[in-house]
Design an enzyme around this catalytic site. Structure first.
Site, PDB file in Angstrom:
ATOM      1  N   GLU A 110       7.245   8.875  -1.653  1.00 17.44           N
ATOM      2  CA  GLU A 110       6.807   9.113  -1.570  1.00 17.44           C
ATOM      3  C   GLU A 110       7.688  10.872  -0.549  1.00 17.44           C
ATOM      4  OE1 GLU A 110       3.597   9.297  -1.712  1.00 17.44           O
ATOM      5  OE2 GLU A 110       3.236   7.130  -2.221  1.00 17.44           O
ATOM      6  N   HIS A 134       3.669   6.401   6.708  1.00 18.58           N
ATOM      7  CA  HIS A 134       2.841   6.199   5.817  1.00 18.58           C
ATOM      8  C   HIS A 134       2.357   5.005   5.415  1.00 18.58           C
ATOM      9  CE1 HIS A 134      -0.020   5.872   1.928  1.00 18.58           C
ATOM     10  NE2 HIS A 134       1.819   5.246   1.302  1.00 18.58           N
ATOM     11  N   HIS A 136      -0.627   1.338   4.690  1.00 12.76           N
ATOM     12  CA  HIS A 136      -1.586   0.854   3.788  1.00 12.76           C
ATOM     13  C   HIS A 136      -2.815  -0.624   4.582  1.00 12.76           C
ATOM     14  CE1 HIS A 136       0.550   0.996  -0.363  1.00 12.76           C
ATOM     15  NE2 HIS A 136       0.604   2.282   0.516  1.00 12.76           N
ATOM     16  N   GLU A 164     -12.015   5.723  23.008  1.00 13.27           N
ATOM     17  CA  GLU A 164     -11.268   6.200  22.271  1.00 13.27           C
ATOM     18  C   GLU A 164     -10.724   7.442  21.917  1.00 13.27           C
ATOM     19  OE1 GLU A 164      -8.986   5.251  25.516  1.00 13.27           O
ATOM     20  OE2 GLU A 164      -8.070   5.389  24.509  1.00 13.27           O
ATOM     21  N   HIS A 205      -6.033   4.201  -0.659  1.00  6.21           N
ATOM     22  CA  HIS A 205      -4.619   4.130  -0.701  1.00  6.21           C
ATOM     23  C   HIS A 205      -4.097   3.601   0.487  1.00  6.21           C
ATOM     24  CE1 HIS A 205      -0.750   5.263  -2.482  1.00  6.21           C
ATOM     25  NE2 HIS A 205      -0.121   4.151  -1.728  1.00  6.21           N
TER      26      HIS A 205
HETATM   27  P1  13P Z   1       7.931   3.348  -1.399  1.00  9.28           P
HETATM   28  O1  13P Z   1       8.460   1.791  -2.392  1.00  9.28           O
HETATM   29  O2  13P Z   1       8.854   4.122  -2.698  1.00  9.28           O
HETATM   30  O3  13P Z   1       7.891   3.798  -0.665  1.00  9.28           O
HETATM   31  O4  13P Z   1       6.481   3.968  -1.680  1.00  9.28           O
HETATM   32  C1  13P Z   1       5.517   2.922  -1.416  1.00  9.28           C
HETATM   33  C2  13P Z   1       4.147   3.326  -1.169  1.00  9.28           C
HETATM   34  O5  13P Z   1       3.266   3.162  -0.779  1.00  9.28           O
HETATM   35  C3  13P Z   1       3.705   4.371  -2.533  1.00  9.28           C
HETATM   36  O6  13P Z   1       2.276   5.298  -1.471  1.00  9.28           O
HETATM   37 ZN    ZN Z   2       1.384   4.511  -0.798  1.00  8.50          ZN
END
Ligand code: 13P
Ligand code: ZN
Length: 265
Positions: A110, A134, A136, A164, A205
């Site tokens: 990313e 980033h 998940h 909040e 995602h």
């Molecule tokens: P990477 O292992 O390349 O960081 O990818 C993980 C991810 O969450 C891709 O969206």
């Molecule tokens: Zn991801």
């Protein structure tokens, strides 16, 4: 020391359950003092890599960044294998790996979104923003199955789900509808939104968050994820009432923040 904060954030994110397998990534734009503190550990023969996009505003900038395919849970055990320090070269279309990412590892897939987000937030904050994260998180991602992919819908639901929220992210959150991850296109689209919203949700995602330091960035993502969890629990039980728009306005007044009027009714 910035590296301790970076590593702690990786392990905190894993503890929250936001980083299954190699899911998620983190980058930090280093200060001159950060670079000075660690430059004695830099390799004298850096590996150079080119990028399929250019980041002209980041020429000469140093980043600490997680590796592609690396697991957040392993970062504290072996930092030099799972994260690295890179410097964007003078052309802005490549970088040198100065420390870490050993055995041929590369920065996160990313990287386009991270660097484009850094450029956008650096401009939006006069250079204050240094962290792009980033993750998940399950509830934030689950939310993307029940809401239309519009910033107003997400912002309102999140603001209404915990008092909040409107204070922590009064501008709301951005949303990118499904796109191929790791692509230059998703980087461009995320960066277009992140200049206005410090957090952008990726449909089906996860989420990108930004901030001036690790605490602020982790806290922002944590707040959004908690609100998403509360919303889904309440929705499952049956919502009969919520925080009103007048109450959101009152919060803005009390805490001296400008709640995005475009999302109020
Ligand atoms: P990477 O292992 O390349 O960081 O990818 C993980 C991810 O969450 C891709 O969206
Ligand atoms: Zn991801």
């Amino acid at each position: 020391m910035f590296l301790d904060g970076f590593i702690r954030m990786c392990s905190d994110g894993f503890s929250q359950g936001w980083h299954e397998r190699n899911g998620g990534n983190l980058s930090y734009r280093m200060t001159e003092e950060d670079v000075d503190a660690v430059k004695s550990t830099f390799t004298s023969s850096p590996r150079h890599c080119s990028m399929a996009f250019s980041a002209p505003e980041l020429r000469g900038a140093y980043f600490t960044i997680t590796g592609s395919g690396k697991y957040m849970r392993n970062v504290p055990l072996a930092p030099e294998k799972n994260i690295g320090i890179i410097r964007i070269d003078e052309s802005g279309t490549g970088y040198d790996i100065l420390w870490g990412l050993v055995d041929g590892a590369k920065p996160t897939s990313e990287l386009p979104t991270h660097l484009m987000n850094h450029t956008a937030r650096m401009k939006a904050t006069g250079g204050a923003c240094r962290v792009i994260y980033h993750a998940h998180p399950a509830n934030t991602t689950a939310l993307t199955y029940v809401l239309p992919p519009e910033a107003k819908a997400y912002s309102r639901v999140l603001w209404q789900s915990e008092t909040e929220c409107a204070v922590v992210f009064p501008e709301g959150v951005g949303v990118v509808d499904w796109m191929v991850p790791g692509s230059i296109d998703i980087g461009r689209e995320t960066a277009r939104l992140i200049k206005d919203y410090r957090a952008v949700i990726w449909t089906f995602h996860g989420i990108f968050g930004s901030g001036s330091d690790f605490d602020e960035t982790f806290g922002l993502v944590h707040t959004i994820e908690k609100a998403a969890e509360i919303y889904l629990k309440a929705r499952g039980a049956g919502i009969i009432r919520t925080i009103t728009d007048d109450e959101l306005r009152a919060l803005g007044d009390a805490f001296g923040v400008e709640i995005n009027k475009a999302f109020l009714e």
